[in-house]
Structure formats: C-alpha cells, structure tokens
Scaffold this motif. Structure first.
Motif, PDB file in Angstrom:
ATOM      1  N   GLU A  50       0.802  -1.218   0.000  1.00  0.00           N
ATOM      2  CA  GLU A  50       0.000   0.000   0.000  1.00  0.00           C
ATOM      3  C   GLU A  50       0.842   1.278   0.000  1.00  0.00           C
ATOM      4  N   ASN A  51       2.166   1.156   0.173  1.00  0.00           N
ATOM      5  CA  ASN A  51       3.058   2.317   0.153  1.00  0.00           C
ATOM      6  C   ASN A  51       4.431   1.859  -0.322  1.00  0.00           C
ATOM      7  N   GLU A  52       4.664   1.956  -1.609  1.00  0.00           N
ATOM      8  CA  GLU A  52       5.915   1.447  -2.181  1.00  0.00           C
ATOM      9  C   GLU A  52       7.141   2.222  -1.726  1.00  0.00           C
TER      10      GLU A  52
END
Length: 90
Positions: A50-52
């Motif tokens: 959800e947050n690279e």
C-alpha cells in the motif's frame, strides 16, 4: 541508517528494542522480541504493497549469547536497524 542498500546476507544491529506488534501469536502483544544492539542478518527486503516508498526488511536476529542460533524472521523498518560496515561483502 546509512545510504547503503542492504542485501540478503548483510549483518546488521538492532538500533532499538523491537516489540511484538501482534505478528507473533506465541508471544504476548508488546513482548520484547529483540534488544537494541543485537546482531542479525538480513534475509530479504521489500516494500509495503500500500506504500511502495516504505521499505521493510526481514531479519533473523541472534538469540544465543555465542551467536550460534538465529531466531525467527522479524519484519523491521529501516530505522530499526543499522548496517555493520566491516561486514559488507560487496
């Protein structure tokens, strides 16, 4: 953590105590898993789906005084660990 891309096999130190966030059902929530200063080895690394931009490292820490045994893999944030420069193999 220095601007070095950790790789599997790199030796690191825990920069702070790491507590159970609920990921280890055999331990009480918030139980101490790793003390600050404990050596470990990077097993793998990646990013949150959800947050690279958020890196996570899978680390096995020593759980014996003589360093002969490694504990279970623990997910760590970059601020939880620091590389031991003398151990870099690349």
């Amino acid at each position: 953590m220095p601007q070095y891309q950790l790789q599997p096999g790199d030796t690191i130190l825990a920069t702070r105590d790491i507590h159970n966030d609920g990921s280890f059902p055999d331990y009480e929530e918030d139980a101490l898993l790793v003390k600050a200063g404990t050596r470990g080895v990077v097993i793998n690394f990646g990013h949150l789906e959800e947050n690279e931009d958020q890196e996570v490292f899978l680390v096995k820490f020593e759980n014996a005084a003589d360093g002969t045994e490694l504990g279970p893999p623990i997910g760590c944030w970059p601020e939880d660990i620091e590389v031991i420069p003398d151990t870099l193999g690349h």
